[in-house]
Enzyme design. Sequence first.
Site, PDB file in Angstrom:
ATOM      1  N   TYR A  10      -6.158  -6.173  13.042  1.00 32.07           N
ATOM      2  CA  TYR A  10      -7.243  -5.191  13.219  1.00 32.07           C
ATOM      3  C   TYR A  10      -7.040  -4.594  14.601  1.00 32.07           C
ATOM      4  O   TYR A  10      -7.873  -4.729  15.477  1.00 32.07           O
ATOM      5  CB  TYR A  10      -8.556  -5.981  13.117  1.00 32.07           C
ATOM      6  CG  TYR A  10      -9.852  -5.235  13.059  1.00 32.07           C
ATOM      7  CD1 TYR A  10     -10.115  -4.294  12.067  1.00 32.07           C
ATOM      8  CD2 TYR A  10     -10.861  -5.511  13.979  1.00 32.07           C
ATOM      9  CE1 TYR A  10     -11.343  -3.648  12.002  1.00 32.07           C
ATOM     10  CE2 TYR A  10     -12.093  -4.871  13.923  1.00 32.07           C
ATOM     11  CZ  TYR A  10     -12.322  -3.938  12.923  1.00 32.07           C
ATOM     12  OH  TYR A  10     -13.543  -3.306  12.857  1.00 32.07           O
ATOM     13  N   HIS A  61      -9.844   2.598  15.243  1.00 29.65           N
ATOM     14  CA  HIS A  61     -10.377   2.142  13.958  1.00 29.65           C
ATOM     15  C   HIS A  61     -11.511   1.130  14.177  1.00 29.65           C
ATOM     16  O   HIS A  61     -12.579   1.245  13.580  1.00 29.65           O
ATOM     17  CB  HIS A  61      -9.262   1.509  13.116  1.00 29.65           C
ATOM     18  CG  HIS A  61      -9.746   0.812  11.873  1.00 29.65           C
ATOM     19  ND1 HIS A  61     -10.268   1.492  10.795  1.00 29.65           N
ATOM     20  CD2 HIS A  61      -9.807  -0.510  11.552  1.00 29.65           C
ATOM     21  CE1 HIS A  61     -10.618   0.614   9.858  1.00 29.65           C
ATOM     22  NE2 HIS A  61     -10.348  -0.603  10.288  1.00 29.65           N
ATOM     23  N   GLU A 108      -1.501   1.239   7.084  1.00 29.39           N
ATOM     24  CA  GLU A 108      -1.010   0.241   8.043  1.00 29.39           C
ATOM     25  C   GLU A 108       0.516   0.222   8.020  1.00 29.39           C
ATOM     26  O   GLU A 108       1.140   0.707   7.085  1.00 29.39           O
ATOM     27  CB  GLU A 108      -1.516  -1.170   7.675  1.00 29.39           C
ATOM     28  CG  GLU A 108      -3.035  -1.262   7.571  1.00 29.39           C
ATOM     29  CD  GLU A 108      -3.564  -2.697   7.551  1.00 29.39           C
ATOM     30  OE1 GLU A 108      -2.812  -3.617   7.949  1.00 29.39           O
ATOM     31  OE2 GLU A 108      -4.723  -2.885   7.139  1.00 29.39           O
ATOM     32  N   ASP A 163      -3.405  -1.511   2.660  1.00 31.92           N
ATOM     33  CA  ASP A 163      -4.293  -2.667   2.497  1.00 31.92           C
ATOM     34  C   ASP A 163      -5.556  -2.212   1.752  1.00 31.92           C
ATOM     35  O   ASP A 163      -6.579  -1.923   2.356  1.00 31.92           O
ATOM     36  CB  ASP A 163      -4.635  -3.225   3.890  1.00 31.92           C
ATOM     37  CG  ASP A 163      -5.548  -4.433   3.822  1.00 31.92           C
ATOM     38  OD1 ASP A 163      -5.488  -5.159   2.809  1.00 31.92           O
ATOM     39  OD2 ASP A 163      -6.319  -4.647   4.775  1.00 31.92           O
ATOM     40  N   ARG A 179     -15.019  -2.035   0.026  1.00 29.01           N
ATOM     41  CA  ARG A 179     -15.981  -2.038   1.142  1.00 29.01           C
ATOM     42  C   ARG A 179     -17.304  -2.702   0.797  1.00 29.01           C
ATOM     43  O   ARG A 179     -17.913  -3.348   1.651  1.00 29.01           O
ATOM     44  CB  ARG A 179     -16.242  -0.602   1.613  1.00 29.01           C
ATOM     45  CG  ARG A 179     -15.015   0.124   2.123  1.00 29.01           C
ATOM     46  CD  ARG A 179     -14.418  -0.565   3.324  1.00 29.01           C
ATOM     47  NE  ARG A 179     -13.197   0.120   3.754  1.00 29.01           N
ATOM     48  CZ  ARG A 179     -12.292  -0.425   4.542  1.00 29.01           C
ATOM     49  NH1 ARG A 179     -12.438  -1.659   4.989  1.00 29.01           N
ATOM     50  NH2 ARG A 179     -11.219   0.253   4.896  1.00 29.01           N
ATOM     51  N   LYS A 224     -10.188  -8.008   0.026  1.00 30.88           N
ATOM     52  CA  LYS A 224      -8.881  -7.569   0.511  1.00 30.88           C
ATOM     53  C   LYS A 224      -7.719  -8.189  -0.256  1.00 30.88           C
ATOM     54  O   LYS A 224      -6.577  -7.952   0.118  1.00 30.88           O
ATOM     55  CB  LYS A 224      -8.728  -7.996   1.982  1.00 30.88           C
ATOM     56  CG  LYS A 224      -9.780  -7.420   2.911  1.00 30.88           C
ATOM     57  CD  LYS A 224      -9.406  -6.042   3.339  1.00 30.88           C
ATOM     58  CE  LYS A 224     -10.233  -5.593   4.511  1.00 30.88           C
ATOM     59  NZ  LYS A 224      -9.691  -4.339   5.045  1.00 30.88           N
TER      60      LYS A 224
HETATM   61 MN    MN Z   1      -6.414  -4.100   6.860  1.00 28.33          MN
END
Ligand code: MN
Length: 423
Positions: free
Chosen positions: A135, A140, A208, A240, A244, A260
């Site tokens: 992260y 972000h 990513e 990824d 949400r 995820k």
């Molecule tokens: Mn991610």
Amino acid sequence: MPHPNDPSLRSFIPVAPTSDFPIQNLPYGVFSSKDGLAPRVGVAIGDCVLDLWELAQDCRFDLVEPAVFAAASLNPFMALGPKVWSSTRARISELLRADYPELRDNEKLRARALVPMADVKLHLPFVVSGYTDFYSSKEHATNVGVMFRGKDNALQPNWLHMPIGYNGRASTVVASGTPVRRPRGQLKPPTAEVPSFGPCKRLDFELEMGVVVGQPSTMGEMLTEKQAEEMIFGFVILNDWSARDIQQWEYVPLGPFQAKVFATSISPWVVMREALEPFRLHGPVQEPKPLPYLQQTQPNNYDMQLEVGMRAGPMNAPANISRTNFKYMYWSSVQQLVHHAACGCAMNVGDLLGSGTISGPEKDQRGSLLEISWNGTEPVEFAAGVTRTFLEDGDSLVMRGWCQGNGYRVGFGEVEGTILAAG
Ligand code: MN
């Protein structure tokens, strides 16, 4: 012998200046062919794949174990280590050079070893041993923090002191082109009293880069900056996929779990770290200064251009929804790897490290729909009146990336995925 990164090198195979795969790149992948070739290791050059197993059987490599190229994954080759990665790349570069006759003038071998890209199927390039997702984009993390906690508490107190991450699942990392089924899970919108179980309604992507770890580390031992760098075989583009609404309900207090792990897509060609050398640069200044074990002495970021295209429902082709750069990442891949092993965690050949969503400082540089649509409040408007806040069934996402050289680009190809209904 010229270095394989020399910008003046040319191949006897014609390569357009906008191709992702000039002789300066030579990324590794695993392919099979329509003619019934079993999956094996190849290298992309222009619009062709160079079949390394064909070359190995013809004794063109000085390798103790040439059968590594007959494998359906890059893991056995990666296990041979950075010296072999480098010498093999130099040998492949030599064989493909316009001014080197060995392969150029051997018509029979060329016919066996060069396969048109259009005739191959590309597979997941390596067996994913473990998958960790970070992260590490300050932009972000700040965007997400502002949306969920407000401007004053956007970054958590630990964020500037270490690369934040979680352990994901290797079992659902898939190759580009694999359809992604909409996940189901527990949902509890803020207005609902109790949770329900059903299809995710806020399905998102995350742009990513993925680091492919090519060497193991020993349990209990820390890594230096140099050791970590040398363990990195190469990079892929990584999507990824993220649910949400599932994430928002489940993430307290242990972080993402089901939100995820239903799919993570990667691009099929692994671009070697060595091929990215000319594009290294320093990342953003880190203030406060990281603890000593995380400090860097060299530029560990890369000037790498990234694009996200989206085809929503009835559209014929994807439209660009984001254009950003890997160079903005606050924590580098080397710092992530050093931190990962710092507690004593052993790393394995085939470990995959997601960089974290890559967002830049500008509005059109955001790497997720959560940010682009600002938590669903600012829908993306496509032509013909199509709008989106999150992904709908039938929508496709495609990510591309490349480093721009003078007259050539070292590219990654693309990672694509289309959403299927939850069923
Ligand atoms: Mn991610």
